[in-house]
Motif scaffolding. Structure first.
Motif, PDB file in Angstrom:
ATOM      1  N   PHE A 101      32.721  39.999  33.938  1.00 15.55           N
ATOM      2  CA  PHE A 101      33.574  40.991  34.586  1.00 15.55           C
ATOM      3  C   PHE A 101      34.916  40.379  34.965  1.00 15.55           C
ATOM      4  O   PHE A 101      35.008  39.200  35.318  1.00 15.55           O
ATOM      5  N   SER A 102      35.938  41.209  34.898  1.00 11.60           N
ATOM      6  CA  SER A 102      37.270  40.810  35.358  1.00 11.60           C
ATOM      7  C   SER A 102      37.490  41.393  36.748  1.00 11.60           C
ATOM      8  O   SER A 102      37.343  42.592  36.959  1.00 11.60           O
ATOM      9  N   PHE A 103      37.833  40.542  37.684  1.00 12.79           N
ATOM     10  CA  PHE A 103      38.088  40.993  39.050  1.00 12.79           C
ATOM     11  C   PHE A 103      39.122  40.073  39.677  1.00 12.79           C
ATOM     12  O   PHE A 103      39.367  38.953  39.209  1.00 12.79           O
ATOM     13  N   ALA A 104      39.730  40.553  40.721  1.00 12.45           N
ATOM     14  CA  ALA A 104      40.771  39.784  41.393  1.00 12.45           C
ATOM     15  C   ALA A 104      40.180  38.514  42.004  1.00 12.45           C
ATOM     16  O   ALA A 104      39.169  38.568  42.697  1.00 12.45           O
ATOM     17  N   GLY A 105      40.820  37.406  41.734  1.00 12.30           N
ATOM     18  CA  GLY A 105      40.372  36.140  42.295  1.00 12.30           C
ATOM     19  C   GLY A 105      39.328  35.423  41.479  1.00 12.30           C
ATOM     20  O   GLY A 105      38.742  34.453  41.962  1.00 12.30           O
ATOM     21  N   ARG A 106      39.092  35.856  40.243  1.00 15.18           N
ATOM     22  CA  ARG A 106      38.058  35.199  39.440  1.00 15.18           C
ATOM     23  C   ARG A 106      38.436  33.755  39.123  1.00 15.18           C
ATOM     24  O   ARG A 106      37.611  32.850  39.243  1.00 15.18           O
ATOM     25  N   ARG A 107      39.675  33.530  38.731  1.00 14.36           N
ATOM     26  CA  ARG A 107      40.099  32.162  38.435  1.00 14.36           C
ATOM     27  C   ARG A 107      40.067  31.297  39.686  1.00 14.36           C
ATOM     28  O   ARG A 107      39.699  30.115  39.625  1.00 14.36           O
ATOM     29  N   ALA A 108      40.439  31.887  40.818  1.00 17.84           N
ATOM     30  CA  ALA A 108      40.391  31.129  42.071  1.00 17.84           C
ATOM     31  C   ALA A 108      38.952  30.762  42.413  1.00 17.84           C
ATOM     32  O   ALA A 108      38.685  29.665  42.933  1.00 17.84           O
ATOM     33  N   LEU A 109      38.020  31.662  42.120  1.00 15.29           N
ATOM     34  CA  LEU A 109      36.604  31.373  42.386  1.00 15.29           C
ATOM     35  C   LEU A 109      36.114  30.221  41.524  1.00 15.29           C
ATOM     36  O   LEU A 109      35.425  29.317  42.006  1.00 15.29           O
ATOM     37  N   VAL A 110      36.461  30.252  40.239  1.00 16.43           N
ATOM     38  CA  VAL A 110      36.050  29.174  39.337  1.00 16.43           C
ATOM     39  C   VAL A 110      36.653  27.848  39.790  1.00 16.43           C
ATOM     40  O   VAL A 110      35.987  26.802  39.790  1.00 16.43           O
ATOM     41  N   LEU A 111      37.924  27.882  40.203  1.00 21.60           N
ATOM     42  CA  LEU A 111      38.568  26.664  40.700  1.00 21.60           C
ATOM     43  C   LEU A 111      37.891  26.163  41.977  1.00 21.60           C
ATOM     44  O   LEU A 111      37.714  24.954  42.176  1.00 21.60           O
ATOM     45  N   ALA A 112      37.504  27.087  42.845  1.00 22.02           N
ATOM     46  CA  ALA A 112      36.817  26.704  44.081  1.00 22.02           C
ATOM     47  C   ALA A 112      35.470  26.050  43.782  1.00 22.02           C
ATOM     48  O   ALA A 112      35.064  25.103  44.471  1.00 22.02           O
ATOM     49  N   LEU A 113      34.774  26.539  42.767  1.00 18.27           N
ATOM     50  CA  LEU A 113      33.497  25.942  42.383  1.00 18.27           C
ATOM     51  C   LEU A 113      33.677  24.484  41.971  1.00 18.27           C
ATOM     52  O   LEU A 113      32.846  23.630  42.274  1.00 18.27           O
ATOM     53  N   LEU A 114      34.776  24.221  41.270  1.00 20.06           N
ATOM     54  CA  LEU A 114      35.054  22.841  40.872  1.00 20.06           C
ATOM     55  C   LEU A 114      35.452  21.980  42.068  1.00 20.06           C
ATOM     56  O   LEU A 114      35.040  20.821  42.183  1.00 20.06           O
TER      57      LEU A 114
END
Length: 279
Positions: A101-114
């Motif tokens: 799914f595409s949603f706001a903040g998805r890239r930020a979430l992936v970066l936070a996981l790292l």
């Protein structure tokens, strides 16, 4: 011919280097098992002998017969199983959402996981203890499981995301055309194809939860609730170290994870290869 000889020579050198590296990494395990089977009179003998000699099971009897061994086994099993099950359930759904799914903040979430993976564990011991103390969860297995989830979940989501991306979304769309809903397509199509990834991720999460020492030592104060890595410290006393019992206990502690890994090693290799294709 010259090219073939060079390739064969390079292959032999690579194999020799690989065997040497494997021997270096396997030697501590070999020495641990060998020491656990030796009589006490031969453990500290100088010069040491590197070949098997007279064997005894007294070290294992002493380790298994200690007061808190089986209670600590129970704690380790409950903490390990709880961490793996909860992280897989939540992590699978989160990884599917991030991958599909595409949603706001998805890239930020992936970066936070790292970023979470880069935080040193020792820096969080005091904040975690104070938080769990306010929630009355110190010296409880539930508190330890929740703490381990904070570290296992980001890794689980990041790993499973690669496996979900490697599954063509057209398979889910075909299932939905045939009458399945989004949840049904996930359950009947995506989840079975995720099996190698789930196995690989669960093993890594189990190893992390099974071998963790610092947080368990800080959060658990009752002897019957402590985990096996903390139990191993009981072989070190003010009178000295019981090396035979310590090595026997370390062998028993490592055995369940090693057996679990050997049982599912093919699925782990397949899962890692699949996740690396498009992850």
């Amino acid at each position: 011919m010259t090219g073939d000889r060079r390739r064969r020579r390079s292959r032999r050198i690579a194999n020799a280097v690989g065997l040497l590296g494997a021997a270096v990494m396997a030697f501590p395990v070999y020495w641990m098992v060998l020491t656990s089977l030796r009589p006490a009179s031969r453990i500290l003998r100088l010069p040491p002998t590197f070949w098997p000699g007279p064997f005894t099971l007294d070290n294992f009897r002493r380790a298994v017969g200690s007061d808190s061994f089986w209670a600590n086994v129970r704690s380790s099993v409950l903490i390990g199983a709880g961490t793996v099950l909860v992280s897989l359930v939540i992590g699978t759904l989160a990884a599917f959402a991030v991958a599909r799914f595409s949603f706001a903040g998805r890239r930020a979430l992936v970066l936070a996981l790292l970023c979470v993976q880069t935080i040193p564990l020792i820096a969080l011991v005091i904040p975690v203890y104070l938080l769990l103390n306010d929630l009355a969860l110190t010296d409880t297995l539930t508190g330890v499981v929740l703490t381990y989830l904070a570290f296992a979940l980001p890794f689980t989501v990041w790993m499973l995301r690669g496996f979900v991306v490697a599954i063509p979304p057209e398979l889910e769309e075909a299932a939905m055309v045939d009458g399945c809903g989004r949840l049904g397509a996930f359950r009947h199509v995506t989840l079975p194809l995720l099996a190698p990834g789930l196995v690989a991720t669960s093993i890594f999460a189990l190893v992390q939860a099974w071998n963790e020492y610092v947080l368990a030592y800080v959060l658990l104060s009752s002897n019957d609730k402590r985990t096996l890595p903390i139990w191993l410290v009981s072989f070190q006393t003010s009178f000295g170290t019981d090396y035979g019992g310590l090595m026997a206990g370390a062998t028993l502690t490592a055995l369940p994870v090693v057996v679990a890994f050997l049982l599912v090693q093919r699925r782990i290799a397949a899962g890692l290869a699949t996740g690396a294709i498009r992850g």
